[in-house]
Design a protein around this motif. Structure first.
Motif, PDB file in Angstrom:
ATOM      1  N   ILE A  84       0.839  -1.207   0.000  1.00 60.46           N
ATOM      2  CA  ILE A  84       0.000   0.000   0.000  1.00 60.46           C
ATOM      3  C   ILE A  84       0.870   1.251   0.000  1.00 60.46           C
ATOM      4  O   ILE A  84       1.808   1.356   0.792  1.00 60.46           O
ATOM      5  N   GLY A  85       0.573   2.207  -0.861  1.00 58.15           N
ATOM      6  CA  GLY A  85       1.259   3.497  -0.863  1.00 58.15           C
ATOM      7  C   GLY A  85       0.276   4.632  -0.667  1.00 58.15           C
ATOM      8  O   GLY A  85      -0.877   4.543  -1.100  1.00 58.15           O
ATOM      9  N   LEU A  86       0.738   5.685   0.006  1.00 53.54           N
ATOM     10  CA  LEU A  86      -0.102   6.853   0.236  1.00 53.54           C
ATOM     11  C   LEU A  86       0.414   7.950  -0.704  1.00 53.54           C
ATOM     12  O   LEU A  86       1.581   8.340  -0.625  1.00 53.54           O
ATOM     13  N   LEU A  87      -0.442   8.422  -1.600  1.00 57.56           N
ATOM     14  CA  LEU A  87      -0.012   9.366  -2.642  1.00 57.56           C
ATOM     15  C   LEU A  87       0.323  10.725  -2.035  1.00 57.56           C
ATOM     16  O   LEU A  87      -0.452  11.274  -1.264  1.00 57.56           O
ATOM     17  N   ASN A  88       1.505  11.256  -2.402  1.00 58.87           N
ATOM     18  CA  ASN A  88       1.968  12.514  -1.820  1.00 58.87           C
ATOM     19  C   ASN A  88       2.822  13.236  -2.860  1.00 58.87           C
ATOM     20  O   ASN A  88       3.104  12.701  -3.929  1.00 58.87           O
ATOM     21  N   VAL A  89       3.229  14.462  -2.536  1.00 62.85           N
ATOM     22  CA  VAL A  89       4.142  15.188  -3.399  1.00 62.85           C
ATOM     23  C   VAL A  89       5.556  14.866  -2.933  1.00 62.85           C
ATOM     24  O   VAL A  89       5.756  14.467  -1.798  1.00 62.85           O
ATOM     25  N   ALA A 106      -0.318   8.120   7.630  1.00 64.52           N
ATOM     26  CA  ALA A 106       0.877   7.287   7.522  1.00 64.52           C
ATOM     27  C   ALA A 106       1.270   6.743   8.886  1.00 64.52           C
ATOM     28  O   ALA A 106       1.631   5.567   9.026  1.00 64.52           O
ATOM     29  N   GLU A 107       1.171   7.584   9.896  1.00 63.94           N
ATOM     30  CA  GLU A 107       1.548   7.149  11.251  1.00 63.94           C
ATOM     31  C   GLU A 107       0.641   6.015  11.732  1.00 63.94           C
ATOM     32  O   GLU A 107       1.112   5.022  12.289  1.00 63.94           O
ATOM     33  N   HIS A 130       3.993   0.791   2.411  1.00 59.05           N
ATOM     34  CA  HIS A 130       5.250   1.197   1.792  1.00 59.05           C
ATOM     35  C   HIS A 130       5.598   2.650   2.121  1.00 59.05           C
ATOM     36  O   HIS A 130       6.718   3.103   1.905  1.00 59.05           O
ATOM     37  N   GLY A 131       4.641   3.389   2.667  1.00 60.96           N
ATOM     38  CA  GLY A 131       4.851   4.807   2.947  1.00 60.96           C
ATOM     39  C   GLY A 131       4.322   5.663   1.816  1.00 60.96           C
ATOM     40  O   GLY A 131       3.423   5.244   1.084  1.00 60.96           O
ATOM     41  N   PHE A 132       4.905   6.863   1.651  1.00 63.95           N
ATOM     42  CA  PHE A 132       4.426   7.785   0.613  1.00 63.95           C
ATOM     43  C   PHE A 132       4.915   7.361  -0.769  1.00 63.95           C
ATOM     44  O   PHE A 132       6.044   6.908  -0.919  1.00 63.95           O
ATOM     45  N   VAL A 133       4.052   7.523  -1.758  1.00 59.73           N
ATOM     46  CA  VAL A 133       4.455   7.341  -3.147  1.00 59.73           C
ATOM     47  C   VAL A 133       4.100   8.619  -3.913  1.00 59.73           C
ATOM     48  O   VAL A 133       3.315   9.436  -3.450  1.00 59.73           O
ATOM     49  N   ASP A 158       0.932  -2.081  -4.825  1.00 56.82           N
ATOM     50  CA  ASP A 158      -0.257  -2.694  -5.423  1.00 56.82           C
ATOM     51  C   ASP A 158      -1.495  -1.834  -5.232  1.00 56.82           C
ATOM     52  O   ASP A 158      -2.450  -1.930  -5.983  1.00 56.82           O
ATOM     53  N   VAL A 159      -1.469  -1.009  -4.177  1.00 54.82           N
ATOM     54  CA  VAL A 159      -2.607  -0.140  -3.868  1.00 54.82           C
ATOM     55  C   VAL A 159      -2.085   1.281  -3.699  1.00 54.82           C
ATOM     56  O   VAL A 159      -1.057   1.481  -3.048  1.00 54.82           O
ATOM     57  N   VAL A 160      -2.740   2.256  -4.311  1.00 53.99           N
ATOM     58  CA  VAL A 160      -2.396   3.659  -4.109  1.00 53.99           C
ATOM     59  C   VAL A 160      -3.611   4.358  -3.506  1.00 53.99           C
ATOM     60  O   VAL A 160      -4.700   4.347  -4.084  1.00 53.99           O
ATOM     61  N   VAL A 161      -3.398   4.949  -2.334  1.00 57.27           N
ATOM     62  CA  VAL A 161      -4.481   5.586  -1.577  1.00 57.27           C
ATOM     63  C   VAL A 161      -4.366   7.096  -1.691  1.00 57.27           C
ATOM     64  O   VAL A 161      -3.283   7.664  -1.510  1.00 57.27           O
ATOM     65  N   THR A 162      -5.477   7.766  -1.981  1.00 62.81           N
ATOM     66  CA  THR A 162      -5.480   9.231  -2.035  1.00 62.81           C
ATOM     67  C   THR A 162      -6.911   9.728  -1.856  1.00 62.81           C
ATOM     68  O   THR A 162      -7.853   8.944  -1.789  1.00 62.81           O
TER      69      THR A 162
END
Lengths: 365, 365
Positions: free
Chosen positions: A187-192, A207-208, A220-223, A234-238
């Motif tokens: 899992i990734g969290l979409l960020n700049v 994220a915490e 996986h942290g930020f992507v 595999d997953v992008v969260v936003t």
């Protein structure tokens, strides 16, 4: 088969309820799509809802579809332009009756190519949100260089707080398990990406929480934007605003690439010969990137499977949406969410209990 | 030429001050880029700032670059990892001295391939924001099917209010005029497309202000993600979070398309022959989409021209960044913003004076 005259019983169980009237192509595309779906899922049982006369006439032309469908008449249809608030007041629409069939336990899921705003609003009211989920999200599968990626939210919530993002991660993980068949999706969290601008407080909080949760190993942290197609996770969260823009921007960029490629292959005799030589490979590439392969955005976080087919799709695309819905029903997608939520529950509830409550995000409507 | 020993005068005027130490490739790439720029802009006068010994040695290898450059020594360099707050405390960095040269009127603009967070922070403090602009934004040019599009903000402000978005529209329009040479660039406000979810209040307010402004004729209204590459408008305005994600998602999608194309052309003898036949067209396509052609994100809304070259670029890419900076200096980009602001000013000030003040957006830092 038609319910009219048949001994219908409320305990009868259908795999899916299908809105026969939704989408730009109307019942013709829906029934042609069901003919394809019937070959893939011969044991599925479909409750097809809409204008009985039109649907029966179409089923007569598609005996394969007829073999798995039961028609239920609906008095009206929700147009693509109708506002969600207006759609909620129409009690006899094919979309509403499809949702009703899920709510009363007749069907395990619903598929419609109709008005997505109306679909979300009706799903919230009729099918209702899963316990423990504050807001449903829209998820879909997109192609990457490596495989497929699940993205959410794609527009159900234009603003989200950290709690929503954590819930999206839980739901996206369950979706990737059910539809992509992955045992432990990352899992990734979409960020700049720039050093100074690592997003806002809600991203850092989400994220915490994920880092301290049972999903920590998969998180996986930020992507960043380019990680979506790189298949970094595999997953992008936003949030729904960013997700909607990212999805459409990626699709637009691919469309531009194909437009430019067409120019390359249509310029002169050499270009046309070159095209003939590489056509099989190009066809595979187009198929890989074909939006129809990924047709079927899903509203996750509801008490049932709710799949939205693209309004402008064809029979093949509609059949893909049915595939997604059947995958989710078969793999009991919602049980996956419930399990994960029960493991997460106490954690998210207690984590920020000593801090001030996160700002309630503004509703999308 | 070196300032050391020369009769330097503070009134001496340079076209650009250039941070000789920024970027992954360091001074080698910067000086090689300046050699290319010197051919294109032989009358430009460059103040090249950094490690004097290294820069002079490189200029000796690039006589074309040496012809337009004057070296100014700097005691240190900002690393790519340094936090902006730390970078602000380094008084003798090549980046800081480059900014100083703009602030004290020696140079009209600055180019650096260095740390963008440090660059934005220093630019705000040293060069300062234009009167009438609340926050600088990061803008860049991207390819579309039809031509080029200016996008902003790309990450300077992760959250924005309607006033910021209106200012971005003003600055983006001036940028498209100066760099793309368009007489009346059209402007779109990036939004989500579905009927129920036409974005939030800040987008609707920004749209309302633009519709009632001197830019009304050029304002196209809301655009969606796929409109960016379709070239629907010449300028696409959004907040820095969405813009950063959209830019990187689009780049990622194109990268994926090229990766898949490489597989098509490298599979078997037919693929390789096909490649040879269409190579000229493919090369043109690659050139069109080449990020180096668009290298040079610009911080707009400052009292001087500030161009950020991609850290990982090569000499050709750095020369493109210099092109952008010289275009902006030559066409007096900031005068365009000032003119438009003076025409907009009273309008935006009065428009919502009877309503509650829009929510102050959270700062990015």
């Amino acid at each position: 088969m038609s319910e009219t005259g048949s001994s219908f019983s409320a305990t009868q169980s259908y795999t899916l309820a299908i809105d026969g009237m939704g989408g730009d192509g109307g019942p013709e595309v829906v029934v042609a799509g069901l003919a394809i779906a019937a070959d893939r899922h011969p044991s599925a049982r479909i409750l097809l809802i809409g204008d009985e006369k039109r649907l029966q006439a179409l089923l007569a032309q598609h005996p394969r579809a007829a073999a798995i469908c039961t028609v239920r008449p609906a008095g009206s249809a929700i147009s693509m332009e109708m506002k969600p608030t207006a759609a909620l007041r129409v009690r006899d629409s094919s979309l509403r009756l499809s949702m009703d069939a899920v709510a009363n336990g007749e069907a395990m899921g619903v598929v419609s190519a109709g008005n997505s705003g109306a679909m979300l609003a009706l799903a919230k009211i009729v099918i209702k949100t899963l316990p423990g989920i504050s807001r449903p999200a829209m998820a879909a599968i997109s192609p990457t260089t490596k495989g497929d990626v699940v993205m959410l939210d794609l527009g159900a919530n234009v603003a989200c707080d950290w709690r929503n993002l954590v819930e999206f991660a839980v739901m996206g993980e369950a979706f990737a398990k059910a539809v992509l068949g992955l045992p432990a999706p990352t899992i990734g969290l979409l960020n700049v990406g720039s050093e100074e601008l690592k997003g806002d407080e809600r991203l850092r909080q989400a994220a915490e929480v994920l880092r301290g949760s049972p999903l920590a190993r998969q998180f996986h942290g930020f992507v960043e934007g380019h990680d979506i197609t790189a298949g970094t996770t595999d997953v992008v969260v936003t949030d729904g605003f960013t997700g909607n823009v990212a999805l459409k921007t990626g699709e637009g960029a691919l469309k531009m690439a194909f437009t430019l490629l067409r120019q390359v292959f249509s310029s002169g005799l050499l270009g046309r010969i070159g095209y003939l030589l590489v056509r099989p490979g190009l066809e595979r590439m187009k198929e890989w990137l074909d939006p129809r392969r990924y047709n079927g955005a899903v509203f996750v976080g509801l008490n049932g499977v709710v799949v939205k087919s693209h309004g402008g799709t064809d029979a093949e695309g509609f059949a893909s949406a049915v595939d997604v819905a059947i995958d989710m029903v078969t793999h009991d997608f919602n049980a996956g969410i419930r399990d994960q939520l029960s493991r997460m529950g106490s954690l998210t509830a207690s984590r920020f209990s000593n801090e001030k409550e996160p700002t309630q995000a503004v509703s999308a409507s």
